[in-house]
Design a protein around this motif. Structure first.
Motif, mmCIF file in Angstrom:
data_model
loop_
_atom_site.group_PDB
_atom_site.id
_atom_site.type_symbol
_atom_site.label_atom_id
_atom_site.label_comp_id
_atom_site.label_asym_id
_atom_site.label_seq_id
_atom_site.Cartn_x
_atom_site.Cartn_y
_atom_site.Cartn_z
ATOM 1 N N GLY A 261 0.653 -1.222 -0.060
ATOM 2 C CA GLY A 261 -0.135 0.014 -0.099
ATOM 3 C C GLY A 261 0.820 1.430 -0.143
ATOM 4 O O GLY A 261 0.101 2.176 0.175
ATOM 5 N N PHE A 262 2.077 1.171 -0.100
ATOM 6 C CA PHE A 262 2.965 2.334 -0.242
ATOM 7 C C PHE A 262 2.490 3.404 -1.226
ATOM 8 O O PHE A 262 2.360 3.001 -2.375
ATOM 9 C CB PHE A 262 4.393 1.982 -0.610
ATOM 10 N N ASP A 263 2.209 4.566 -0.764
ATOM 11 C CA ASP A 263 1.346 5.608 -1.813
ATOM 12 C C ASP A 263 2.330 6.963 -1.901
ATOM 13 O O ASP A 263 1.893 7.817 -2.333
ATOM 14 C CB ASP A 263 0.207 5.725 -1.033
ATOM 15 N N ALA A 264 3.589 6.759 -1.454
ATOM 16 C CA ALA A 264 4.394 8.095 -1.525
ATOM 17 C C ALA A 264 4.942 8.215 -2.688
ATOM 18 O O ALA A 264 4.934 6.834 -3.492
ATOM 19 C CB ALA A 264 5.379 8.189 -0.200
ATOM 20 N N ARG A 265 6.114 9.064 -3.069
ATOM 21 C CA ARG A 265 6.754 8.955 -4.341
ATOM 22 C C ARG A 265 7.901 8.107 -4.264
ATOM 23 O O ARG A 265 8.628 7.880 -2.966
ATOM 24 C CB ARG A 265 7.389 10.407 -4.433
ATOM 25 N N VAL A 266 8.081 7.080 -5.021
ATOM 26 C CA VAL A 266 9.203 6.203 -5.182
ATOM 27 C C VAL A 266 10.613 6.814 -5.730
ATOM 28 O O VAL A 266 10.653 7.557 -6.524
ATOM 29 C CB VAL A 266 8.953 5.338 -6.334
ATOM 30 N N THR A 267 11.539 6.671 -4.719
ATOM 31 C CA THR A 267 12.997 7.261 -4.831
ATOM 32 C C THR A 267 13.900 6.579 -4.945
ATOM 33 O O THR A 267 13.878 5.237 -4.680
ATOM 34 C CB THR A 267 13.216 8.412 -3.866
ATOM 35 N N VAL A 268 15.077 6.882 -5.549
ATOM 36 C CA VAL A 268 16.264 6.200 -5.563
ATOM 37 C C VAL A 268 17.489 6.822 -4.635
ATOM 38 O O VAL A 268 17.094 8.307 -4.641
ATOM 39 C CB VAL A 268 17.016 5.912 -7.155
ATOM 40 N N PRO A 269 18.597 6.414 -4.357
ATOM 41 C CA PRO A 269 18.816 5.069 -4.181
ATOM 42 C C PRO A 269 17.937 4.120 -3.340
ATOM 43 O O PRO A 269 17.428 4.850 -2.527
ATOM 44 C CB PRO A 269 20.428 5.045 -3.894
ATOM 45 N N VAL A 270 18.043 2.815 -3.541
ATOM 46 C CA VAL A 270 17.627 1.921 -2.876
ATOM 47 C C VAL A 270 18.346 0.754 -2.495
ATOM 48 O O VAL A 270 19.101 0.240 -3.309
ATOM 49 C CB VAL A 270 16.118 1.195 -3.470
#
Length: 457
Positions: A261-270
């Protein structure tokens, strides 16, 4: 006959959402609309054949039109106000960093002009943007009135839809989201336990790419480079370089696997744990410091005796330069843009003066602070000057920052981590609010391999 009341009630909810969202964002608009929809009074009046629901709809429409009219008022000083003025209430006013601009502007007036200003024959006044209205530093024809005696309004108040609505405050300032995953791995793991997902376009990810290379961790920490073009689903994997760990098509899948359910902005690095199948950390500052501790090979980027000084530099450079270019570029009001712009160039001027007497930020040794600054400087002339409107000066125009940038770029292996094709295609191709055409500029021509002359500083 009266208009059916249930549609009136539903329409009122939609109008309220449309009224709140442009100013306060989707996260505020949705609860406001939901509160109206589930209000017992709203439900009661929508179920009977009387004009109350219609009146509520008309009131909501009136409020919506008033809000839009206030936003478009060309002269708020003449009795008008912007919707953002509601944020002046003590409970809702966003916190603002104290501005260092007046002092910086005063110092700028006394400081000798930078390289580009001297080449153009301009003095400190021109460097600060105080050109004559014709822009030629010349004299006006006889009889031409001095526009400075009655300066025109240079720009009306502007309020645009933010690039990331969930990361904008009521004053149009970009407020970066916090990194969600911050677990630390301080001991060097066995080779292959973790995997690094990065984008060569992203400055935050580029920090990790550089430190991984400097510390000789290529075999211990495998890495996958994502496609520079990102859409509303976030970072995606290049079909030519697919995800070798999980077979993901989008990095969003890694976030969903870690937090359903993650709904925030997807960022890098991971930093991905291949054994537990989850994200360990997605904060670049944490990751590069962990990588520095994983290996004794290469330079010590955070020497114990310099740790406090490094942290102090990082704090200012992050707020006004690393994040400052985004604060200017993603600002949705003129005031927010100018605030970020002024703080950015005040810090760049300060850094240029600092580097007049030292080769790197803390002396003769390259530290973590240098690499955190480098990833922004190397993108500055190619992207931030035009795309983010950070155009008072280029890095090339600075006496010392320009050579400092080339010095770092020419360190062994660093140039291989910089991909200007990825950088330009990402910024110009994935920010439709800023560059709706998606056209990627061919320039500028950068010569980062020419002599930097920093050995004698």
């Amino acid at each position: 006959m009266l208009l059916p009341q249930a549609p009136c009630g539903a329409a009122a909810v939609g109008v309220l959402h449309a009224t709140v969202r442009p100013t306060l964002g989707h996260r505020a608009a949705l609860p406001a609309a939901l509160a109206l929809a589930v209000s017992p009074v709203s439900i009661a009046v929508a179920r009977v054949n009387n004009p109350d629901a219609l009146l509520v709809l008309l009131l909501a429409l009136s409020a919506h039109l008033v809000a839009r009219a206030i936003e478009s008022d060309p002269d708020p000083g003449a009795g008008g106000a912007t919707v953002a003025d509601a944020a002046n209430h003590p409970r809702s006013a966003p916190r603002r960093r104290p501005s260092r601009v007046p002092a910086a502007a005063s110092a700028a007036a006394r400081r000798p002009p930078r390289r580009a200003d001297r080449a153009a024959g301009a003095g400190p006044g021109a460097r600060a943007g105080l050109l004559t209205p014709t822009g030629d530093q010349g004299t006006r024809p006889a009889g031409t009135p001095d526009p400075r005696a009655h300066p025109p309004e240079l720009h009306p108040p502007v309020s645009a839809t933010p690039q990331f609505a969930g990361e904008s405050d009521g004053g149009g300032r970009f407020v970066r989201q916090d990194s969600r995953f911050r677990e630390r791995v301080d001991e060097r793991p066995e080779p292959g336990r973790y995997h690094l997902y990065v984008s060569l376009a992203c400055p935050w990810a580029s920090r990790a790419v550089i430190v991984r290379m400097l510390k000789g961790l290529q075999e211990d920490l495998p890495m996958t480079v994502l496609d520079p073009i990102r859409d509303d689903r976030g970072w995606r994997f290049d079909p030519q370089r697919p995800d070798p760990v999980n077979g993901f098509a989008f990095l969003q899948e890694a976030y969903e696997a870690t937090e359903p359910g993650f709904d925030a902005r997807v960022t890098v690095p991971v930093l991905w744990d291949t054994q537990e199948g989850r994200i360990v950390n997605n904060e670049s500052a944490d990751i590069i410091r962990m990588l520095d501790g994983w290996s004794d090979d290469g330079p010590d980027l955070v020497p114990e005796d310099l740790r406090h000084a490094i942290d102090e530099l990082n704090e200012r450079i992050y707020a006004t330069v690393n994040n400052g270019v985004y604060a200017a570029g993603f600002a949705s009001t003129q005031e927010a843009y100018e605030e970020a712009f002024d703080e950015l160039f005040a810090t760049l001027d300060w850094l240029d003066d600092l580097l007049a007497t030292r080769r790197f930020l803390l002396g003769d040794q390259i530290t973590e602070a240098d690499w955190r600054l480098f990833v922004t400087l190397v993108r500055f002339d190619a992207v931030y000057v035009g795309h983010f409107k950070c155009n008072l000066r280029r890095i090339e125009d600075y006496d010392h920052l320009s050579g400092y940038l080339r010095d770092l770029y020419q360190q062994p292996g660093v140039a291989d981590t910089v991909d200007f094709d990825h950088i330009k295609r990402h910024y110009y191709g994935t920010h439709p609010q800023i560059n709706p055409t998606g056209i990627v500029p061919k320039g500028p021509a950068l010569d980062l391999w020419r002599d930097h002359g920093r050995e004698t500083v």
